[in-house]
Design a protein around this motif. Structure first.
Motif, PDB file in Angstrom:
ATOM      1  N   GLU A 129       0.559  -1.212   0.015  1.00  0.00           N
ATOM      2  CA  GLU A 129       0.137  -0.200   0.543  1.00  0.00           C
ATOM      3  C   GLU A 129       0.708   1.221  -0.077  1.00  0.00           C
ATOM      4  O   GLU A 129       1.764   1.280   0.670  1.00  0.00           O
ATOM      5  N   GLY A 130       0.523   2.058  -0.892  1.00  0.00           N
ATOM      6  CA  GLY A 130       1.216   3.252  -0.762  1.00  0.00           C
ATOM      7  C   GLY A 130       2.472   2.739  -1.536  1.00  0.00           C
ATOM      8  O   GLY A 130       3.170   4.128  -2.013  1.00  0.00           O
ATOM      9  N   GLY A 131       2.849   2.529  -2.560  1.00  0.00           N
ATOM     10  CA  GLY A 131       3.301   1.678  -3.195  1.00  0.00           C
ATOM     11  C   GLY A 131       5.020   1.415  -2.901  1.00  0.00           C
ATOM     12  O   GLY A 131       6.019   1.521  -3.341  1.00  0.00           O
ATOM     13  N   ARG A 132       4.766   0.506  -1.437  1.00  0.00           N
ATOM     14  CA  ARG A 132       6.393   0.189  -0.931  1.00  0.00           C
ATOM     15  C   ARG A 132       6.788  -0.269  -0.794  1.00  0.00           C
ATOM     16  O   ARG A 132       5.763  -1.648  -1.187  1.00  0.00           O
ATOM     17  N   PHE A 133       8.063  -0.472  -1.006  1.00  0.00           N
ATOM     18  CA  PHE A 133       8.889  -1.905  -1.688  1.00  0.00           C
ATOM     19  C   PHE A 133      10.111  -1.908  -0.786  1.00  0.00           C
ATOM     20  O   PHE A 133      10.626  -0.595  -0.157  1.00  0.00           O
ATOM     21  N   THR A 134      10.214  -3.436  -0.113  1.00  0.00           N
ATOM     22  CA  THR A 134      11.660  -3.729   0.380  1.00  0.00           C
ATOM     23  C   THR A 134      12.527  -4.250  -0.369  1.00  0.00           C
ATOM     24  O   THR A 134      11.708  -5.564  -0.714  1.00  0.00           O
ATOM     25  N   LEU A 135      13.439  -4.602  -0.821  1.00  0.00           N
ATOM     26  CA  LEU A 135      14.641  -5.062  -1.679  1.00  0.00           C
ATOM     27  C   LEU A 135      16.206  -5.894  -0.814  1.00  0.00           C
ATOM     28  O   LEU A 135      16.464  -4.350  -0.866  1.00  0.00           O
ATOM     29  N   VAL A 136      15.764  -7.315  -0.761  1.00  0.00           N
ATOM     30  CA  VAL A 136      16.965  -7.311  -0.226  1.00  0.00           C
ATOM     31  C   VAL A 136      18.167  -7.799  -1.228  1.00  0.00           C
ATOM     32  O   VAL A 136      17.617  -8.829  -1.264  1.00  0.00           O
ATOM     33  N   LEU A 137      18.751  -7.701  -2.050  1.00  0.00           N
ATOM     34  CA  LEU A 137      19.422  -7.687  -3.205  1.00  0.00           C
ATOM     35  C   LEU A 137      20.268  -9.445  -3.176  1.00  0.00           C
ATOM     36  O   LEU A 137      21.029  -9.120  -2.088  1.00  0.00           O
TER      37      LEU A 137
END
Length: 571
Positions: A70-78
């Motif tokens: 929601e709100g476009g939030r994201f988290t990436l652990v490459l």
């Protein structure tokens, strides 16, 4: 359920418009190889939920996937082997970034701006052999890519965090092939679930063998496609696409028709054809409609097929919220001979049923979703029109249950659309699996409430009529004389052989004397005894004989005004 199929080839082409329209602000990745940010809609600068971020290796293998929330939030652990990250979202131009781009700077944050799909967009695949040349081919292929982006979000939703969902399943028989005649509804899941609908076989098997599977133990099994099937190249390469005709019932949606390529059809094989509907206003995948093709004409004319509907939650997850399969079968029906010849006539009888399910509610940390379903409110009364409390109610053949309060009122919610019959569940009758009909029958509709008042039955209507005809009981209650109600059952659970039941009471001298008349038992095994001769009796013996054979006996104590007797016999 053609010659040897020639698979269509798939060619990958670059999307030249992708970089031209996109804006990217990437201050870069910290040493922890962790990247956080937002997916942003270019025209409005608002966050976009449901975008899929895929980490790819140097050879194009998928290493990890996540969704923007929601709100476009994201988290990436490459991943250590990740070389590029591809971002796709239905209704938007895809974006691809190299690892070098993502690792610039030292802040570890990226806001990715996505451009909406222009009116004309080059497709990333071309048609292969077996599909006709069509003027709408380029637009159809572009819409196919968008539909696959939406389907990918559904698959990644299943791979990611789970949600707490209440899922309902149903089976219906259809009268005249259209109107539901009866249905069975049950709760299929009430705990955390990462998926709501899947199909069993792989896409490769479905493309190779078709959607009808002949099994030794279950007979013919019809399979339905899920999101994984449409995403698999083995399936996509075997089908052609075209733009569907506009639907007045879907003013904001565009349809992508799909059908099996001529080159892959096999004689006797059952495939599917249908339409994928995309909502261009909300940029969401809406529904897949399909019919089975390749069946005998007698079955095909009944339109077997199904629908799969998708729900986009505000947290970015995409779920299958409704699914339906319309199934058709044939059995032999025997008719009496005509013209006095006496020879039976055999004919095919077509059976139409429907099976499916729906997500009634979904709960996640940031919010909830409630499906628009029906409800029932009833008031239970005695013969004197007084409210009756603590009456246990159930919709027959379902998991819907309720108990009346002191005002005689009860309510049931989350009712799937369809026909229902309200029954009273009397714990005294539980040993013989018998419920009492209330006469309340209704069709549930979405976002609607059905209201009814009824007189609580004390005994089955057939039993009441049977005893009243013999002038044994003058009222509808069991308070006048003792009654006996029972069921003959086999230990293996099969239907009993029709026969007779008689009740006897113990008299002076140790003899057993019959009470009332002999009762003829059907395959359901139900029987009842009503006679003034039961007054004052403490012990009774029930005797059952199948086909006028040997009697089997069971001695039981009387239990007040109503004695319930489960009579179990060996086959």
């Amino acid at each position: 359920m053609s010659e040897t199929p020639t698979p269509r080839t798939t060619a990958r082409a670059l999307l030249a418009l992708a970089c031209a329209f996109a804006l990217l602000h990437l201050p870069a990745l910290a040493s922890a190889q962790r990247l956080a940010g937002r997916i942003i809609d270019a025209p409005t600068q608002l966050g976009v939920a449901g975008a899929v971020l895929t980490q790819l290796s140097a050879d194009g293998r998928t290493l990890a996937r996540t969704l923007s929330a929601e709100g476009g939030r994201f988290t990436l652990v490459l991943d250590a082997n990740a070389r590029t990250v591809r971002v796709v979202r239905i209704g938007y131009v895809p974006r691809t970034f190299s690892r070098t781009e993502l690792e610039r700077g030292d802040v570890g944050r990226a806001d990715i701006v996505m451009q909406r799909i222009p009116v004309a967009l080059d497709p990333v695949r071309v048609m292969g052999n077996g599909c006709p040349v069509r003027s709408d081919a380029r637009r159809a292929l572009a819409l196919l890519d968008q539909a696959r982006d939406g389907l990918l979000a559904a698959v990644v939703s299943r791979e990611g965090k789970s949600v707490s969902a209440v899922r309902l399943r149903y089976e219906r028989t259809l009268e005249d092939g259209e109107r539901p005649d009866s249905q069975r509804v049950w709760v299929d899941s009430t705990s955390a679930a990462s998926t709501t609908f899947t199909t069993a076989p792989s896409a490769a098997l479905l493309a190779e063998r078709g959607f009808l599977e002949e099994t030794p133990d279950r007979g013919n099994v019809m399979h339905a496609p899920d999101a994984d099937v449409f995403l698999d190249d083995a399936f996509v390469n075997a089908y052609c696409v075209r733009l569907a005709s506009p639907s007045a019932a879907r003013p904001t949606q565009v349809g992508l028709g799909f059908f099996p390529a001529e080159g892959i059809r096999k004689r006797g094989q059952v495939n599917i054809e249908g339409t994928v509907w995309v909502d261009t206003a909300r940029r969401e995948l809406r529904e897949v409609e399909f019919e089975y093709v390749g069946l005998p004409r007698q079955l095909a004319m009944r339109r077997p097929g199904g629908t799969i509907s998708f729900l986009a939650l505000t947290n970015g997850l995409v779920l299958v919220d409704r699914w339906r399969l319309r199934l058709v079968g044939i059995s032999l029906d025997t008719l009496p001979g005509s013209l006095g010849r006496g020879r039976p006539v055999l004919r095919d009888r077509v059976h139409i049923s429907e099976t499916g399910g729906e997500v009634a509610s979904v709960r996640w940390p940031e919010g909830t979703y409630q499906a628009p379903l029906g409800a029932l409110r009833v008031v239970a009364q005695s013969e004197e029109r007084q409210p009756m409390a603590d009456v246990k109610l159930r919709l027959d053949g379902t998991d819907y249950r309720a108990t009346t309060d002191t005002a005689g009122s009860a309510r049931m919610e989350r009712l799937l659309p369809g026909p229902y019959s309200l029954v009273v569940f009397d714990p005294r009758l539980a040993p013989i699996d018998l419920v009492l009909p209330t006469g309340v029958r209704f069709d549930a509709h979405r976002d609607s409430l059905h209201v009814a008042t009824f007189i609580v039955p004390q005994v089955p209507p057939k039993m009441l009529d049977f005893c009243a005809q013999r002038r044994v009981v003058p009222t509808r209650t069991t308070d006048t004389i003792p009654w006996i109600i029972g069921r003959v059952r086999r230990t293996d659970g099969a239907l009993v052989t029709p026969g007779i039941v008689r009740a006897k009471k113990l008299i002076t001298g140790g003899e057993w004397d019959q009470v009332g008349e002999t009762f003829h038992v059907g395959t359901d095994g139900l029987f009842w005894v009503c006679a003034y001769g039961l007054i004052g009796v403490t012990q009774v013996r029930i005797e059952y004989s199948a086909d006028s054979g040997e009697f089997r006996r069971l001695q039981v104590p009387m239990q007040g005004s109503l004695t319930v007797i489960p009579f179990v016999v060996d086959p």
